[in-house]
Design an enzyme around this catalytic site. Structure first.
Site, PDB file in Angstrom:
ATOM      1  N   ASP A  43     -71.884 128.391 -38.284  1.00 18.73           N
ATOM      2  CA  ASP A  43     -71.648 129.057 -39.364  1.00 18.73           C
ATOM      3  C   ASP A  43     -70.557 129.905 -39.438  1.00 18.73           C
ATOM      4  O   ASP A  43     -70.243 130.369 -38.264  1.00 18.73           O
ATOM      5  CB  ASP A  43     -72.868 129.817 -39.497  1.00 18.73           C
ATOM      6  CG  ASP A  43     -73.138 130.253 -40.842  1.00 18.73           C
ATOM      7  OD1 ASP A  43     -74.053 129.867 -41.719  1.00 18.73           O
ATOM      8  OD2 ASP A  43     -72.614 131.405 -41.251  1.00 18.73           O
ATOM      9  N   GLU A  64     -77.428 129.869 -50.775  1.00 22.29           N
ATOM     10  CA  GLU A  64     -76.152 130.182 -51.389  1.00 22.29           C
ATOM     11  C   GLU A  64     -75.102 129.014 -51.820  1.00 22.29           C
ATOM     12  O   GLU A  64     -74.510 129.083 -52.573  1.00 22.29           O
ATOM     13  CB  GLU A  64     -75.478 131.262 -50.483  1.00 22.29           C
ATOM     14  CG  GLU A  64     -76.201 132.592 -50.859  1.00 22.29           C
ATOM     15  CD  GLU A  64     -75.316 133.708 -50.072  1.00 22.29           C
ATOM     16  OE1 GLU A  64     -75.264 134.711 -50.702  1.00 22.29           O
ATOM     17  OE2 GLU A  64     -74.668 133.544 -48.923  1.00 22.29           O
ATOM     18  N   HIS A 124     -78.713 122.478 -46.111  1.00 19.12           N
ATOM     19  CA  HIS A 124     -78.231 122.828 -45.057  1.00 19.12           C
ATOM     20  C   HIS A 124     -79.692 123.279 -44.178  1.00 19.12           C
ATOM     21  O   HIS A 124     -80.177 124.160 -44.606  1.00 19.12           O
ATOM     22  CB  HIS A 124     -77.086 123.937 -44.710  1.00 19.12           C
ATOM     23  CG  HIS A 124     -77.471 124.861 -45.787  1.00 19.12           C
ATOM     24  ND1 HIS A 124     -77.054 124.490 -46.902  1.00 19.12           N
ATOM     25  CD2 HIS A 124     -77.614 126.286 -45.746  1.00 19.12           C
ATOM     26  CE1 HIS A 124     -77.203 126.015 -47.711  1.00 19.12           C
ATOM     27  NE2 HIS A 124     -77.565 126.735 -46.490  1.00 19.12           N
ATOM     28  N   HIS A 128     -80.357 125.564 -41.010  1.00 13.94           N
ATOM     29  CA  HIS A 128     -79.865 126.686 -40.028  1.00 13.94           C
ATOM     30  C   HIS A 128     -80.532 126.480 -38.497  1.00 13.94           C
ATOM     31  O   HIS A 128     -81.828 126.298 -38.689  1.00 13.94           O
ATOM     32  CB  HIS A 128     -79.987 127.935 -40.427  1.00 13.94           C
ATOM     33  CG  HIS A 128     -79.284 128.515 -41.601  1.00 13.94           C
ATOM     34  ND1 HIS A 128     -78.297 129.245 -41.751  1.00 13.94           N
ATOM     35  CD2 HIS A 128     -79.830 128.493 -43.016  1.00 13.94           C
ATOM     36  CE1 HIS A 128     -77.858 129.365 -43.205  1.00 13.94           C
ATOM     37  NE2 HIS A 128     -78.884 128.593 -43.826  1.00 13.94           N
TER      38      HIS A 128
HETATM   39  P1  AMP Z   1     -77.788 129.900 -47.277  1.00  7.12           P
HETATM   40  O1  AMP Z   1     -78.055 131.138 -47.451  1.00  7.12           O
HETATM   41  O2  AMP Z   1     -79.118 129.637 -46.430  1.00  7.12           O
HETATM   42  O3  AMP Z   1     -77.257 128.857 -48.278  1.00  7.12           O
HETATM   43  O4  AMP Z   1     -76.675 129.915 -46.159  1.00  7.12           O
HETATM   44  C1  AMP Z   1     -75.447 129.524 -46.583  1.00  7.12           C
HETATM   45  C2  AMP Z   1     -74.707 129.795 -44.927  1.00  7.12           C
HETATM   46  O5  AMP Z   1     -73.420 129.127 -45.116  1.00  7.12           O
HETATM   47  C3  AMP Z   1     -74.387 131.216 -44.650  1.00  7.12           C
HETATM   48  O6  AMP Z   1     -74.971 131.461 -43.630  1.00  7.12           O
HETATM   49  C4  AMP Z   1     -72.861 131.277 -44.834  1.00  7.12           C
HETATM   50  O7  AMP Z   1     -72.263 132.021 -43.723  1.00  7.12           O
HETATM   51  C5  AMP Z   1     -72.402 129.921 -44.455  1.00  7.12           C
HETATM   52  N1  AMP Z   1     -70.986 129.374 -44.798  1.00  7.12           N
HETATM   53  C6  AMP Z   1     -70.667 129.715 -46.124  1.00  7.12           C
HETATM   54  N2  AMP Z   1     -69.246 129.326 -46.133  1.00  7.12           N
HETATM   55  C7  AMP Z   1     -69.158 128.611 -44.993  1.00  7.12           C
HETATM   56  C8  AMP Z   1     -67.947 127.904 -44.273  1.00  7.12           C
HETATM   57  N3  AMP Z   1     -66.979 127.413 -45.084  1.00  7.12           N
HETATM   58  N4  AMP Z   1     -68.159 127.239 -43.037  1.00  7.12           N
HETATM   59  C9  AMP Z   1     -69.190 127.349 -42.245  1.00  7.12           C
HETATM   60  N5  AMP Z   1     -70.386 128.304 -42.884  1.00  7.12           N
HETATM   61  C10 AMP Z   1     -70.297 128.849 -44.042  1.00  7.12           C
END
Ligand code: AMP
Length: 125
Positions: A39, A105, A110, A112
């Site tokens: 992440d 977001e 995905h 985590h």
């Molecule tokens: P969510 O809120 O569950 O959609 O988590 C989205 C995650 O994607 C967040 O923890 C961000 O930090 C991560 N994220 C966003 N852009 C990138 C990227 N380019 N590479 C890796 N992680 C990312």
């Protein structure tokens, strides 16, 4: 901004672009069904995201539309990544946000993986 998980898949989302090689990622694992990478804004000492290779908005979309091989491949990949990173003995947490109230977001499923410290209770008691 949280996304509406009922919307159709958006091919321009960040994780679709990572899968196409248009954006970089710190990859830790890849196979036919899944890609795992760090992440960009870690919320724990170790914070990995595991995504399916297919175009699925969320856990909801994936569990409804993915075929059995995709589901097995993805679930096994999540377990394999955690095992290969040595996380089973110390323990780890999995989390998948779905839609608006969860504050998802990125509109590509995905999972985590959080690890590397005592993560505490999941919810405030
Ligand atoms: P969510 O809120 O569950 O959609 O988590 C989205 C995650 O994607 C967040 O923890 C961000 O930090 C991560 N994220 C966003 N852009 C990138 C990227 N380019 N590479 C890796 N992680 C990312």
């Amino acid at each position: 901004m949280p996304i509406d998980a009922t919307l159709p898949y958006d091919e321009t989302n960040i994780f679709a672009r990572i899968l196409r090689g248009e954006l970089p990622s710190k990859t830790v694992y890849e196979d036919d069904y899944a890609l795992a990478f760090h992440d960009i804004n870690p919320q724990a000492p170790l914070h990995i995201l595991v995504i399916p290779k297919g175009p699925y908005v969320s856990w909801d979309d994936f569990s409804e539309r993915a075929d059995d091989a995709e589901i097995a491949g993805f679930i096994r990949a999540v377990g394999l990544v955690a095992r290969e990173l040595g996380l089973v003995a110390p323990g780890y947490r999995l989390l998948a946000n779905v839609g608006l109230d969860s504050h998802q977001e990125i509109p590509h499923l995905h999972v985590h993986i959080f690890a590397g410290k005592k993560l505490g209770p999941m919810l405030v008691r």
